[in-house]
Design an enzyme around this catalytic site. Structure first.
Site, PDB file in Angstrom:
ATOM      1  N   GLU A 121       0.524  12.316  10.073  1.00 37.96           N
ATOM      2  CA  GLU A 121       0.381  13.539   9.261  1.00 37.96           C
ATOM      3  C   GLU A 121       0.102  13.072   7.846  1.00 37.96           C
ATOM      4  OE1 GLU A 121       0.634  16.654  10.311  1.00 37.96           O
ATOM      5  OE2 GLU A 121       1.392  16.298  12.329  1.00 37.96           O
TER       6      GLU A 121
ATOM      7  N   ILE B 186       9.208   8.940   6.915  1.00 40.19           N
ATOM      8  CA  ILE B 186       9.208  10.275   6.288  1.00 40.19           C
ATOM      9  C   ILE B 186       8.876  10.168   4.795  1.00 40.19           C
ATOM     10  CG2 ILE B 186      10.717  12.279   5.830  1.00 40.19           C
ATOM     11  CD1 ILE B 186      12.218  11.674   8.347  1.00 40.19           C
TER      12      ILE B 186
ATOM     13  N   PHE C  12      -1.324  16.100  -5.643  1.00 43.35           N
ATOM     14  CA  PHE C  12       0.067  16.272  -5.225  1.00 43.35           C
ATOM     15  C   PHE C  12       0.945  16.666  -6.406  1.00 43.35           C
ATOM     16  CE2 PHE C  12       3.455  15.069  -2.062  1.00 43.35           C
ATOM     17  CZ  PHE C  12       2.873  15.733  -0.995  1.00 43.35           C
TER      18      PHE C  12
ATOM     19  N   LYS D 127      13.321   6.319   8.912  1.00 46.98           N
ATOM     20  CA  LYS D 127      13.312   5.783   7.545  1.00 46.98           C
ATOM     21  C   LYS D 127      12.886   6.887   6.584  1.00 46.98           C
ATOM     22  CE  LYS D 127      10.433   3.742   4.825  1.00 46.98           C
ATOM     23  NZ  LYS D 127      10.908   4.362   3.563  1.00 46.98           N
ATOM     24  N   PRO D 128      13.858   7.402   5.818  1.00 43.33           N
ATOM     25  CA  PRO D 128      13.475   8.386   4.803  1.00 43.33           C
ATOM     26  C   PRO D 128      12.767   7.684   3.651  1.00 43.33           C
ATOM     27  CG  PRO D 128      15.832   7.908   4.644  1.00 43.33           C
ATOM     28  CD  PRO D 128      15.297   7.103   5.804  1.00 43.33           C
TER      29      PRO D 128
ATOM     30  N   TRP E  27       8.670  12.086   0.738  1.00 44.61           N
ATOM     31  CA  TRP E  27       9.731  12.621  -0.114  1.00 44.61           C
ATOM     32  C   TRP E  27       9.601  14.089  -0.465  1.00 44.61           C
ATOM     33  CZ3 TRP E  27       6.611  14.208  -3.920  1.00 44.61           C
ATOM     34  CH2 TRP E  27       5.503  13.439  -4.263  1.00 44.61           C
TER      35      TRP E  27
ATOM     36  N   CYS F 213       1.385  18.764   1.060  1.00 46.08           N
ATOM     37  CA  CYS F 213       0.178  18.208   1.694  1.00 46.08           C
ATOM     38  C   CYS F 213      -0.856  19.291   1.952  1.00 46.08           C
ATOM     39  CB  CYS F 213       0.568  17.543   3.004  1.00 46.08           C
ATOM     40  SG  CYS F 213       1.502  18.635   4.088  1.00 46.08           S
TER      41      CYS F 213
ATOM     42  N   GLU G 239      -6.445  13.653  -3.811  1.00 47.26           N
ATOM     43  CA  GLU G 239      -5.226  14.436  -3.664  1.00 47.26           C
ATOM     44  C   GLU G 239      -4.346  14.182  -4.884  1.00 47.26           C
ATOM     45  OE1 GLU G 239      -2.302  13.196  -0.720  1.00 47.26           O
ATOM     46  OE2 GLU G 239      -2.078  15.289  -0.137  1.00 47.26           O
TER      47      GLU G 239
ATOM     48  N   GLY H  92       2.845  10.868   5.490  1.00 50.31           N
ATOM     49  CA  GLY H  92       2.705  10.250   4.173  1.00 50.31           C
ATOM     50  C   GLY H  92       1.234  10.195   3.790  1.00 50.31           C
TER      51      GLY H  92
HETATM   52  P1  NAD Z   1       3.624   7.296   1.170  1.00 46.92           P
HETATM   53  O1  NAD Z   1       2.519   7.109   2.132  1.00 46.92           O
HETATM   54  O2  NAD Z   1       3.635   6.489  -0.060  1.00 46.92           O
HETATM   55  O3  NAD Z   1       5.032   7.045   1.864  1.00 46.92           O
HETATM   56  C1  NAD Z   1       5.421   7.745   3.043  1.00 46.92           C
HETATM   57  C2  NAD Z   1       6.471   6.923   3.759  1.00 46.92           C
HETATM   58  O4  NAD Z   1       5.875   5.728   4.207  1.00 46.92           O
HETATM   59  C3  NAD Z   1       7.658   6.517   2.885  1.00 46.92           C
HETATM   60  O5  NAD Z   1       8.835   6.570   3.648  1.00 46.92           O
HETATM   61  C4  NAD Z   1       7.303   5.078   2.527  1.00 46.92           C
HETATM   62  O6  NAD Z   1       8.431   4.284   2.228  1.00 46.92           O
HETATM   63  C5  NAD Z   1       6.630   4.611   3.794  1.00 46.92           C
HETATM   64  N1  NAD Z   1       5.736   3.461   3.628  1.00 46.92           N
HETATM   65  C6  NAD Z   1       5.101   3.037   2.510  1.00 46.92           C
HETATM   66  N2  NAD Z   1       4.397   1.910   2.759  1.00 46.92           N
HETATM   67  C7  NAD Z   1       4.578   1.632   4.067  1.00 46.92           C
HETATM   68  C8  NAD Z   1       4.093   0.598   4.925  1.00 46.92           C
HETATM   69  N3  NAD Z   1       3.292  -0.368   4.496  1.00 46.92           N
HETATM   70  N4  NAD Z   1       4.465   0.629   6.230  1.00 46.92           N
HETATM   71  C9  NAD Z   1       5.254   1.604   6.711  1.00 46.92           C
HETATM   72  N5  NAD Z   1       5.761   2.605   5.934  1.00 46.92           N
HETATM   73  C10 NAD Z   1       5.415   2.615   4.626  1.00 46.92           C
HETATM   74  O7  NAD Z   1       3.620   8.862   0.862  1.00 46.92           O
HETATM   75  P2  NAD Z   1       4.563   9.645  -0.131  1.00 46.92           P
HETATM   76  O8  NAD Z   1       4.099   9.347  -1.521  1.00 46.92           O
HETATM   77  O9  NAD Z   1       5.989   9.416   0.234  1.00 46.92           O
HETATM   78  O10 NAD Z   1       4.223  11.159   0.267  1.00 46.92           O
HETATM   79  C11 NAD Z   1       3.128  11.847  -0.236  1.00 46.92           C
HETATM   80  C12 NAD Z   1       2.006  11.831   0.778  1.00 46.92           C
HETATM   81  O11 NAD Z   1       2.452  12.393   2.011  1.00 46.92           O
HETATM   82  C13 NAD Z   1       0.844  12.700   0.352  1.00 46.92           C
HETATM   83  O12 NAD Z   1      -0.363  12.056   0.612  1.00 46.92           O
HETATM   84  C14 NAD Z   1       0.972  13.925   1.237  1.00 46.92           C
HETATM   85  O13 NAD Z   1      -0.203  14.636   1.452  1.00 46.92           O
HETATM   86  C15 NAD Z   1       1.520  13.346   2.486  1.00 46.92           C
HETATM   87  N6  NAD Z   1       2.177  14.369   3.283  1.00 46.92           N
HETATM   88  C16 NAD Z   1       1.551  14.819   4.419  1.00 46.92           C
HETATM   89  C17 NAD Z   1       2.125  15.827   5.162  1.00 46.92           C
HETATM   90  C18 NAD Z   1       1.461  16.363   6.408  1.00 46.92           C
HETATM   91  O14 NAD Z   1       2.115  17.066   7.168  1.00 46.92           O
HETATM   92  N7  NAD Z   1       0.200  16.078   6.666  1.00 46.92           N
HETATM   93  C19 NAD Z   1       3.341  16.369   4.782  1.00 46.92           C
HETATM   94  C20 NAD Z   1       3.943  15.882   3.622  1.00 46.92           C
HETATM   95  C21 NAD Z   1       3.356  14.870   2.885  1.00 46.92           C
END
Ligand code: NAD
Length: 489
Positions: free
Chosen positions: A256, A154, A389, A180-181, A156, A290, A387, A233
């Site tokens: 997503e 998930i 954000f 995993k949040p 943040w 997002c 993006e 993410g």
């Molecule tokens: P992120 O990709 O950095 O992290 C997301 C999650 O993935 C976190 O819990 C993080 O700890 C985990 N993570 C990081 N590296 C990992 C790895 N190597 N293996 C497995 N898990 C890993 O994203 P963020 O900065 O937390 O969130 C912002 C992003 O999320 C933006 O790009 C946004 O567009 C996207 N987002 C998409 C949606 C959607 O519905 N499409 C919704 C919300 C956010």
């Protein structure tokens, strides 16, 4: 409100809050003050292994997948009620951990969170297959069975709602899970785990392991005993998750991911409404969405007046303390994101876009950035492609319908889009031509529990919300048997 008691800081495994095996912790920071809020037990590979093994046991031998649907329905409804009863505490956690605006998270996001549990509670006792008449003298039926142990990763920006969007359909389907949040916002997931126990969800069904992506997250996506992963993410991490899934046990993944959505305003649009939805679509949740409609295309006939009106609203957008009910704009979620947004703004200026308003941090402490408006943005500038954000709007001028369709689609993303027009022909043509998972006509951010949400192109695949969300957590089994001696053969 400035201080708050944080009750849960440990991993939630098998119905208990426990320290991590290594004993390591990490700090979670208040983005309003940059102060440490709490030290959180840091889950790593060995903790994920532990959580998966209890989830496996709960799936293979526990009651949850075997309950009649109504048993799961009752627990989900109870959890929804508990979320409503504890809404002030949850909303406070979202403000101090993520800088969200209190009233908005309480009345919109958390209301949506509990309703998401109710929506999927309603589905839990309606999961059924089909009866098939096969071509030979056979009959068959399909069973929709829970896929097994699932991993949810998930981000943040909407921690409680994302928790619900993933956990509610997985629970309804009869799965067990490890969640995993984000390392930036672990508090609400731990609180929700505590509520899930009170709701009567059996131990081992829900396990919450906060930790970092490269350790805990990677341990989930590469785990041989996790049957499916649901990830929200960034696109770059989504690719890593998919690779890890492919290289381990070929588990299905739902991704997503990010977006750079076009919001198209035509000459005949209701201009005040168009400005209002440009603001809602970009400044809600400080732009940490997002689905944000960050590429605002405005037809040339109304471009200048649109920009004038948008500037006026953005200049007076109530910004500051997120606990103040009048505030609409609080701090960015975390330091890394704050720095990323500021660096994108700097690139916008350097590459020649016109900075109309905003562009700077504000406040003596915390990760606050002014709502920022650029015009004269060209399609190849960094702010047009990446993006961001954050609270940054880019306005582009266009002439014709054909032109805007082409430019709107010229992106690797395809999450959402908006069309502002009174002309039904324009609305129909553009909505069918845009390659994105959502098209919102004369509105924006029309997210709903019953409306499937997900991406085209590099915004990912799989759908959350809507009954389609169940598909990722169910498998289809066909059971066939010959029919002997039937007079109807
Ligand atoms: P992120 O990709 O950095 O992290 C997301 C999650 O993935 C976190 O819990 C993080 O700890 C985990 N993570 C990081 N590296 C990992 C790895 N190597 N293996 C497995 N898990 C890993 O994203 P963020 O900065 O937390 O969130 C912002 C992003 O999320 C933006 O790009 C946004 O567009 C996207 N987002 C998409 C949606 C959607 O519905 N499409 C919704 C919300 C956010």
């Amino acid at each position: 409100m400035t201080s708050h008691e944080i009750k849960f800081t440990k991993l939630f495994i098998n119905g208990e809050f426990v320290d991590s095996i290594s004993g390591h912790t990490f700090e979670t920071i208040d983005p309003r003050t940059e102060q440490v809020l709490a030290n959180i037990a840091e889950g790593r590979k060995e903790d994920i292994d532990m959580a998966v093994s209890v989830a496996r046991e709960a799936f293979d031998n526990g009651p949850w997948p075997r309950l009649p649907g109504e048993g799961r329905r009752k627990c989900l409804l109870k959890l929804a009620d508990l979320i409503d009863e504890n809404v002030d505490e949850l909303a406070t956690l979202e403000v101090i951990d993520g800088g969200k605006q209190f009233a908005s998270v309480k009345y919109l996001e958390l209301a949506n969170t509990s309703e998401t549990f109710r929506y999927f509670a309603g589905a839990a006792d309606k999961i059924r297959g089909a009866t098939l008449k096969m071509s030979s003298s056979m009959q068959a039926y399909t069973l929709r069975e829970p896929i097994g142990v699932v991993g949810h990763i998930i981000p943040w920006n909407a921690p409680s709602l994302m928790f619900a969007m993933k956990v509610a359909p997985a629970l309804a389907a009869g799965c067990t899970m490890v969640i995993k949040p984000s390392e930036n916002t672990p508090l609400s997931a731990l609180f929700l785990a505590h509520l899930s126990k009170q709701a009567g969800i059996p131990d081992g069904v829900i396990n919450v392991v906060p930790g970092f992506g490269k350790t805990a997250g990677a341990a989930i996506s590469s785990h041989m005993d996790i049957d499916a992963v649901s990830f929200t993410g960034s696109t770059i991490v989504g690719r890593t998750v998919m690779q890890a899934a492919a290289e381990s046990n070929l588990k299905p993944v739902a991704l997503e991911l990010g977006g750079k959505s076009p919001y198209m305003v035509f000459d005949d649009a209701d201009i005040d409404k168009a400005v209002e939805f440009a603001v809602i679509g970009n400044l809600t949740n400080k732009g940490e969405m997002c689905i944000a409609g960050t590429r605002v295309f405005v037809q040339e006939g109304i471009h200048d007046i649109f920009v004038e009106k948008l500037e006026a609203i953005m200049k007076s957008w109530p910004s500051g303390d997120p606990f103040d009910v009048a505030t609409r704009h609080g701090p960015q979620n975390n330091k890394r994101q704050y720095e990323k947004v500021l660096s994108c703004i700097e690139k916008g200026i350097k590459e020649g876009a016109t900075l109309v308003t905003g562009g700077k941090p504000f406040g003596e402490k915390g990760y606050y950035i002014e709502p920022t408006l650029f015009t004269n943005v060209k399609d190849d500038m960094t702010i047009a492609k990446e993006e961001i954000f954050g609270p940054v709007i880019s306005v582009f001028k266009f002439k014709t319908v054909e032109e805007v369709i082409k430019r709107a689609n010229a992106t690797k993303y395809g999450l959402a889009s908006g069309i502002m027009t009174k002309n039904i022909d324009i609305a129909n043509t553009v909505s069918r031509s845009i390659r994105a998972g959502a098209v919102w006509i004369n509105c924006y951010v029309a997210i709903d529990r019953d409306a499937p949400h997900g991406g085209y192109k590099m915004s990912g695949f799989g759908r959350e919300q809507g009954l389609e969300a169940l598909d990722h957590y169910l498998q289809l089994k066909t059971v066939a048997t010959p029919i002997y001696d039937s007079p109807w053969l």
